[in-house]
Design a protein around this motif. Sequence first.
Motif, mmCIF file in Angstrom:
data_model
loop_
_atom_site.group_PDB
_atom_site.id
_atom_site.type_symbol
_atom_site.label_atom_id
_atom_site.label_comp_id
_atom_site.label_asym_id
_atom_site.label_seq_id
_atom_site.Cartn_x
_atom_site.Cartn_y
_atom_site.Cartn_z
ATOM 1 N N GLN A 1 0.847 -1.195 0.000
ATOM 2 C CA GLN A 1 0.000 0.000 0.000
ATOM 3 C C GLN A 1 0.877 1.238 0.000
ATOM 4 O OE1 GLN A 1 -2.871 0.130 3.197
ATOM 5 N NE2 GLN A 1 -3.740 2.093 2.566
ATOM 6 N N THR A 2 0.402 2.290 -0.633
ATOM 7 C CA THR A 2 1.045 3.599 -0.558
ATOM 8 C C THR A 2 -0.014 4.622 -0.161
ATOM 9 O OG1 THR A 2 0.648 4.199 -2.867
ATOM 10 C CG2 THR A 2 2.673 2.977 -2.382
ATOM 11 N N GLY A 3 0.411 5.663 0.526
ATOM 12 C CA GLY A 3 -0.528 6.717 0.911
ATOM 13 C C GLY A 3 0.085 7.619 1.949
ATOM 14 N N THR A 4 -0.677 8.600 2.390
ATOM 15 C CA THR A 4 -0.228 9.465 3.473
ATOM 16 C C THR A 4 -0.184 8.636 4.754
ATOM 17 O OG1 THR A 4 -2.457 10.136 4.120
ATOM 18 C CG2 THR A 4 -1.376 11.431 2.381
ATOM 19 N N PRO A 5 0.548 9.103 5.770
ATOM 20 C CA PRO A 5 0.537 8.373 7.043
ATOM 21 C C PRO A 5 -0.877 8.139 7.578
ATOM 22 C CG PRO A 5 2.307 9.981 7.051
ATOM 23 C CD PRO A 5 1.521 10.219 5.782
ATOM 24 N N GLU A 6 -1.750 9.124 7.458
ATOM 25 C CA GLU A 6 -3.120 8.969 7.930
ATOM 26 C C GLU A 6 -3.857 7.889 7.141
ATOM 27 O OE1 GLU A 6 -6.808 9.357 9.740
ATOM 28 O OE2 GLU A 6 -4.834 10.047 10.410
ATOM 29 N N GLU A 7 -3.660 7.864 5.825
ATOM 30 C CA GLU A 7 -4.357 6.885 4.985
ATOM 31 C C GLU A 7 -3.932 5.457 5.297
ATOM 32 O OE1 GLU A 7 -5.068 9.736 1.043
ATOM 33 O OE2 GLU A 7 -3.319 8.411 1.157
ATOM 34 N N VAL A 8 -2.618 5.213 5.367
ATOM 35 C CA VAL A 8 -2.174 3.832 5.576
ATOM 36 C C VAL A 8 -2.501 3.338 6.982
ATOM 37 C CG1 VAL A 8 -0.381 3.975 3.810
ATOM 38 C CG2 VAL A 8 0.196 4.519 6.190
ATOM 39 N N TYR A 9 -2.530 4.260 7.959
ATOM 40 C CA TYR A 9 -2.840 3.826 9.325
ATOM 41 C C TYR A 9 -4.342 3.634 9.532
ATOM 42 C CZ TYR A 9 -2.841 3.552 14.403
ATOM 43 O OH TYR A 9 -3.025 3.127 15.701
ATOM 44 N N SER A 10 -5.138 4.565 9.031
ATOM 45 C CA SER A 10 -6.584 4.523 9.281
ATOM 46 C C SER A 10 -7.339 3.664 8.276
ATOM 47 C CB SER A 10 -7.161 5.943 9.268
ATOM 48 O OG SER A 10 -6.554 6.748 10.245
ATOM 49 N N GLN A 11 -6.768 3.476 7.080
ATOM 50 C CA GLN A 11 -7.456 2.697 6.051
ATOM 51 C C GLN A 11 -6.523 1.637 5.472
ATOM 52 O OE1 GLN A 11 -9.241 5.514 3.176
ATOM 53 N NE2 GLN A 11 -9.017 7.081 4.758
ATOM 54 N N PRO A 12 -6.074 0.692 6.289
ATOM 55 C CA PRO A 12 -5.163 -0.350 5.787
ATOM 56 C C PRO A 12 -5.832 -1.152 4.675
ATOM 57 C CG PRO A 12 -5.309 -0.390 8.191
ATOM 58 C CD PRO A 12 -6.414 0.483 7.705
ATOM 59 N N ALA A 13 -5.076 -1.385 3.593
ATOM 60 C CA ALA A 13 -5.652 -2.060 2.425
ATOM 61 C C ALA A 13 -5.575 -3.578 2.521
ATOM 62 C CB ALA A 13 -4.935 -1.593 1.154
ATOM 63 N N THR A 14 -4.671 -4.093 3.342
ATOM 64 C CA THR A 14 -4.463 -5.546 3.416
ATOM 65 C C THR A 14 -4.251 -5.956 4.871
ATOM 66 O OG1 THR A 14 -2.039 -5.465 3.243
ATOM 67 C CG2 THR A 14 -3.297 -5.472 1.166
ATOM 68 N N PRO A 15 -4.425 -7.252 5.171
ATOM 69 C CA PRO A 15 -4.130 -7.729 6.533
ATOM 70 C C PRO A 15 -2.695 -7.441 6.953
ATOM 71 C CG PRO A 15 -5.394 -9.368 5.338
ATOM 72 C CD PRO A 15 -5.024 -8.309 4.337
ATOM 73 N N PHE A 16 -1.746 -7.541 6.018
ATOM 74 C CA PHE A 16 -0.357 -7.265 6.369
ATOM 75 C C PHE A 16 -0.192 -5.835 6.871
ATOM 76 C CE2 PHE A 16 3.598 -5.201 5.174
ATOM 77 C CZ PHE A 16 4.507 -5.946 5.898
ATOM 78 N N VAL A 17 -0.767 -4.868 6.164
ATOM 79 C CA VAL A 17 -0.632 -3.467 6.566
ATOM 80 C C VAL A 17 -1.261 -3.256 7.941
ATOM 81 C CG1 VAL A 17 -1.195 -1.078 5.986
ATOM 82 C CG2 VAL A 17 -0.584 -2.679 4.173
ATOM 83 N N TYR A 18 -2.429 -3.833 8.150
ATOM 84 C CA TYR A 18 -3.093 -3.687 9.455
ATOM 85 C C TYR A 18 -2.213 -4.244 10.566
ATOM 86 C CZ TYR A 18 -7.594 -2.186 11.300
ATOM 87 O OH TYR A 18 -8.593 -1.456 11.892
ATOM 88 N N GLY A 19 -1.648 -5.432 10.319
ATOM 89 C CA GLY A 19 -0.843 -6.075 11.335
ATOM 90 C C GLY A 19 0.489 -5.414 11.568
ATOM 91 N N PHE A 20 1.037 -4.751 10.549
ATOM 92 C CA PHE A 20 2.377 -4.176 10.664
ATOM 93 C C PHE A 20 2.366 -2.790 11.290
ATOM 94 C CE2 PHE A 20 6.321 -2.222 9.135
ATOM 95 C CZ PHE A 20 7.236 -3.217 9.464
ATOM 96 N N LEU A 21 1.306 -2.032 11.070
ATOM 97 C CA LEU A 21 1.268 -0.638 11.539
ATOM 98 C C LEU A 21 0.591 -0.528 12.901
ATOM 99 C CD1 LEU A 21 0.434 1.492 8.374
ATOM 100 C CD2 LEU A 21 2.599 1.331 9.585
ATOM 101 N N GLY A 22 1.376 -0.397 13.933
ATOM 102 C CA GLY A 22 0.838 -0.148 15.253
ATOM 103 C C GLY A 22 0.280 -1.385 15.925
ATOM 104 N N ALA A 23 -0.088 -1.215 17.201
ATOM 105 C CA ALA A 23 -0.657 -2.316 17.966
ATOM 106 C C ALA A 23 -2.032 -2.675 17.415
ATOM 107 C CB ALA A 23 -0.769 -1.922 19.438
ATOM 108 N N VAL A 24 -2.339 -3.970 17.391
ATOM 109 C CA VAL A 24 -3.598 -4.417 16.820
ATOM 110 C C VAL A 24 -3.975 -5.761 17.441
ATOM 111 C CG1 VAL A 24 -2.599 -5.693 14.876
ATOM 112 C CG2 VAL A 24 -4.857 -4.659 14.635
ATOM 113 N N ASN A 25 -5.266 -6.015 17.525
ATOM 114 C CA ASN A 25 -5.768 -7.316 17.971
ATOM 115 C C ASN A 25 -6.299 -8.075 16.766
ATOM 116 O OD1 ASN A 25 -5.670 -7.088 21.045
ATOM 117 N ND2 ASN A 25 -6.811 -5.241 20.513
#
Length: 359
Positions: free
Chosen positions: A217-241
């Motif tokens: 995924q590419t995007g602004t910091p706000e976009e990639v953190y708040s709107q992760p496009a894939t499970p990998f991005v969600y899991g890699f950026l910040g704490a997550v359950n």
Amino acid sequence: MSIQVRNITKRFGAFSALDDVTLDFPSGDLVALLGPSGCGKTTLLRIIAGLEAADGGQVLLEGEDASARHVRERQVGFVFQHYALFRHMTVFDNVAFGLRMKPRAQRPPERQIREKAQRLLELVQLDWLAGRFPSQLSGGQRQRIALARALAVEPRVLLLDEPFGALDAKVRKELRRWLRRLHDELHITSIFVTHDQEEALEVADRVVLMNQGRIEQTGTPEEVYSQPATPFVYGFLGAVNLFHGRVDGEGVRVGGDLLPGTARADGPAEGARVMAFARPYEIDIVADDGADGGMAAKVSRVLSFGVTTRVELEGSEGQHLEVELTRERADALGLAVGQTVRLLPSNLRVFEYEEGAGI
């Protein structure tokens, strides 16, 4: 200067470091290449610099194919993780080195070289160390000198490979703010490699998430953190359950528990195996009074820091979970280790199950 990479591939034996990578880096932007070790980010940076040759694809600088250009012809400044300063030279001479090594026809007079080196030392706020040697500097000071040396030759592109990776956490944070201010002043097209999520989100104009040689995924910091496009991005950026389950109506069935979800018309079908994500601050804790809904969990640790409280729990499937509450909310709940509670996500992001994805 704008940079475009088109369909870049690179292999090292049987290992595919880059797999058909295409990206645009607009002129004047500060872009972070972010991802785990071995994802291809440093290889891509070295190919842009001309330090490594791609097996296929093109590197375009200001719209012109630079794939065959030597590194000296690309007008690129490179800053390495371990500074690469000349130990036998003073700070001043390290900064002036690139100017003194220019071909005679392009080399400025020594007076101009000295004036420029002095200005750069003032820019990085280390002119008072001009006569010292690298061994007499702290790690943060060495990295700023390395950056001044890269800027001395007036690069049109600045490339930084894990520039703060060898520094302790406090110094890294200080230099991140300093680099952002410096970039805002100079507006040089800059690309930096990092595996530190906080660093990328704090410093960059845009973030490029890489995984296994590909762009996630590419995007602004706000976009990639708040709107992760894939499970990998969600899991890699910040704490997550992470919850594994199946779609059940508008929720996700995890074992015997039903988590309320945000079902979408284009989302996974009823009964599909899914991965569901929620940030720690997107989950509330309620008393386990026998009511339906949410997931049963057992409190394993309560940590209070300032205005927030982090609650660590064990889920119904044995998974480790974290919830972030306000201090007031945690005090009102009166949580105790070993207590059984229920977790209610306020925002559950659901993806079709992918083997090896997520966290």
